[in-house]
Design a protein around this motif. Sequence first.
Motif, PDB file in Angstrom:
ATOM      1  N   ILE A  31       0.758  -1.198  -0.038  1.00  0.00           N
ATOM      2  CA  ILE A  31       0.101  -0.263  -0.082  1.00  0.00           C
ATOM      3  C   ILE A  31       0.908   1.340  -0.055  1.00  0.00           C
ATOM      4  N   THR A  32       0.654   1.974  -0.823  1.00  0.00           N
ATOM      5  CA  THR A  32       1.385   3.414  -1.191  1.00  0.00           C
ATOM      6  C   THR A  32       1.163   4.054   0.233  1.00  0.00           C
ATOM      7  N   HIS A  33      -0.492   4.376   0.605  1.00  0.00           N
ATOM      8  CA  HIS A  33      -0.654   5.647   1.398  1.00  0.00           C
ATOM      9  C   HIS A  33      -1.490   4.754   2.467  1.00  0.00           C
ATOM     10  N   ALA A  34      -1.066   4.328   3.725  1.00  0.00           N
ATOM     11  CA  ALA A  34      -1.874   3.867   4.685  1.00  0.00           C
ATOM     12  C   ALA A  34      -2.353   5.142   5.338  1.00  0.00           C
ATOM     13  N   VAL A  35      -3.499   5.350   5.041  1.00  0.00           N
ATOM     14  CA  VAL A  35      -4.355   6.537   5.821  1.00  0.00           C
ATOM     15  C   VAL A  35      -4.594   6.274   7.415  1.00  0.00           C
ATOM     16  N   ALA A  36      -5.267   5.245   7.747  1.00  0.00           N
ATOM     17  CA  ALA A  36      -5.724   5.107   9.180  1.00  0.00           C
ATOM     18  C   ALA A  36      -5.159   3.592   9.925  1.00  0.00           C
ATOM     19  N   ALA A  37      -4.865   3.882  11.068  1.00  0.00           N
ATOM     20  CA  ALA A  37      -4.402   2.636  11.585  1.00  0.00           C
ATOM     21  C   ALA A  37      -5.304   1.410  11.545  1.00  0.00           C
ATOM     22  N   ARG A  38      -6.600   1.712  11.907  1.00  0.00           N
ATOM     23  CA  ARG A  38      -7.729   0.700  11.683  1.00  0.00           C
ATOM     24  C   ARG A  38      -7.721  -0.054  10.529  1.00  0.00           C
ATOM     25  N   GLY A  39      -7.362   0.417   9.437  1.00  0.00           N
ATOM     26  CA  GLY A  39      -7.187  -0.329   8.081  1.00  0.00           C
ATOM     27  C   GLY A  39      -5.990  -1.235   8.340  1.00  0.00           C
ATOM     28  N   ILE A  40      -4.647  -0.967   8.918  1.00  0.00           N
ATOM     29  CA  ILE A  40      -3.503  -1.741   9.013  1.00  0.00           C
ATOM     30  C   ILE A  40      -3.759  -2.777   9.921  1.00  0.00           C
ATOM     31  N   ASN A  48      -0.428 -12.320   5.011  1.00  0.00           N
ATOM     32  CA  ASN A  48       0.827 -12.705   5.717  1.00  0.00           C
ATOM     33  C   ASN A  48       1.779 -11.632   5.863  1.00  0.00           C
ATOM     34  N   ASP A  49       2.102 -10.745   4.987  1.00  0.00           N
ATOM     35  CA  ASP A  49       3.088  -9.550   5.152  1.00  0.00           C
ATOM     36  C   ASP A  49       2.112  -8.280   4.369  1.00  0.00           C
ATOM     37  N   LEU A  50       2.856  -7.003   4.864  1.00  0.00           N
ATOM     38  CA  LEU A  50       2.086  -5.785   4.571  1.00  0.00           C
ATOM     39  C   LEU A  50       3.257  -4.867   4.426  1.00  0.00           C
ATOM     40  N   PHE A  51       3.427  -4.321   3.252  1.00  0.00           N
ATOM     41  CA  PHE A  51       4.148  -3.069   2.918  1.00  0.00           C
ATOM     42  C   PHE A  51       3.754  -1.759   2.620  1.00  0.00           C
ATOM     43  N   ILE A  52       4.058  -0.741   3.548  1.00  0.00           N
ATOM     44  CA  ILE A  52       3.346   0.477   3.585  1.00  0.00           C
ATOM     45  C   ILE A  52       4.440   1.630   3.649  1.00  0.00           C
ATOM     46  N   THR A  53       4.089   2.771   3.416  1.00  0.00           N
ATOM     47  CA  THR A  53       5.008   3.964   3.111  1.00  0.00           C
ATOM     48  C   THR A  53       4.585   4.793   4.458  1.00  0.00           C
ATOM     49  N   ASN A  54       5.418   5.555   4.712  1.00  0.00           N
ATOM     50  CA  ASN A  54       5.258   6.526   5.872  1.00  0.00           C
ATOM     51  C   ASN A  54       4.848   8.001   5.157  1.00  0.00           C
ATOM     52  N   SER A  55       4.369   7.680   3.745  1.00  0.00           N
ATOM     53  CA  SER A  55       3.908   8.916   3.303  1.00  0.00           C
ATOM     54  C   SER A  55       2.635   9.685   3.932  1.00  0.00           C
ATOM     55  N   TYR A  56       1.741   9.116   4.678  1.00  0.00           N
ATOM     56  CA  TYR A  56       0.745   9.641   5.279  1.00  0.00           C
ATOM     57  C   TYR A  56       0.830   9.804   6.900  1.00  0.00           C
ATOM     58  N   ALA A  57       1.619   9.056   7.503  1.00  0.00           N
ATOM     59  CA  ALA A  57       1.746   8.916   8.972  1.00  0.00           C
ATOM     60  C   ALA A  57       3.120   8.366   9.149  1.00  0.00           C
ATOM     61  N   ASP A  58       3.684   8.502  10.230  1.00  0.00           N
ATOM     62  CA  ASP A  58       4.893   7.998  10.876  1.00  0.00           C
ATOM     63  C   ASP A  58       4.498   6.480  11.355  1.00  0.00           C
ATOM     64  N   TRP A  59       4.394   5.438  10.512  1.00  0.00           N
ATOM     65  CA  TRP A  59       3.964   4.269  11.082  1.00  0.00           C
ATOM     66  C   TRP A  59       5.057   3.652  11.810  1.00  0.00           C
ATOM     67  N   GLY A  60       6.265   3.986  11.509  1.00  0.00           N
ATOM     68  CA  GLY A  60       7.450   3.334  12.263  1.00  0.00           C
ATOM     69  C   GLY A  60       7.153   3.523  14.142  1.00  0.00           C
ATOM     70  N   ASN A  61       6.546   4.735  14.467  1.00  0.00           N
ATOM     71  CA  ASN A  61       6.183   5.004  15.866  1.00  0.00           C
ATOM     72  C   ASN A  61       5.057   4.119  16.277  1.00  0.00           C
ATOM     73  N   ASP A  62       4.150   3.613  15.452  1.00  0.00           N
ATOM     74  CA  ASP A  62       2.897   2.875  15.933  1.00  0.00           C
ATOM     75  C   ASP A  62       3.278   1.626  16.583  1.00  0.00           C
ATOM     76  N   GLN A  63       2.603   1.662  17.866  1.00  0.00           N
ATOM     77  CA  GLN A  63       2.834   0.379  18.589  1.00  0.00           C
ATOM     78  C   GLN A  63       2.595  -1.140  18.022  1.00  0.00           C
ATOM     79  N   PHE A  64       1.122  -1.037  17.356  1.00  0.00           N
ATOM     80  CA  PHE A  64       1.087  -2.541  16.749  1.00  0.00           C
ATOM     81  C   PHE A  64       1.936  -2.664  15.463  1.00  0.00           C
ATOM     82  N   VAL A  65       2.431  -1.592  14.725  1.00  0.00           N
ATOM     83  CA  VAL A  65       3.289  -1.805  13.620  1.00  0.00           C
ATOM     84  C   VAL A  65       4.616  -2.221  14.042  1.00  0.00           C
ATOM     85  N   ALA A  66       4.916  -1.791  15.073  1.00  0.00           N
ATOM     86  CA  ALA A  66       6.206  -2.111  15.655  1.00  0.00           C
ATOM     87  C   ALA A  66       6.290  -3.527  16.297  1.00  0.00           C
ATOM     88  N   SER A  67       5.217  -3.990  16.954  1.00  0.00           N
ATOM     89  CA  SER A  67       5.044  -5.395  17.470  1.00  0.00           C
ATOM     90  C   SER A  67       4.980  -6.345  16.432  1.00  0.00           C
TER      91      SER A  67
END
Length: 84
Positions: A31-40, A48-67
């Motif tokens: 996904i190029t633009h992951a807009v909302a955490a609920r979608g992720i 099995n795997d998800l590739f997203i960019t941080n173009s919309y939000a800094d997903w690297g700091n999201d607890q769920f994404v990090a875990s």
Amino acid sequence: IDDLCDGGGTFCGIADQLKELRPDFHRTLAITHAVAARGIYKVMDYYNDLFITNSYADWGNDQFVASNSDRIFVLDTEKYYFNA
């Protein structure tokens, strides 16, 4: 591959069809633009795997994404577009 994910419903519906047709397939979503955490959060139950960019939000700091860093891969758009 798609450019926008908000709630994730479309991708979950696609995954249901893929499971029915090919139950043993490894499903990866990009996904190029992951807009909302609920979608992720929602699509991770289907893929099995998800590739997203941080173009919309800094997903690297999201607890769920990090875990789920073994399944969710965040691509830094600034690295690719501004620091050539």
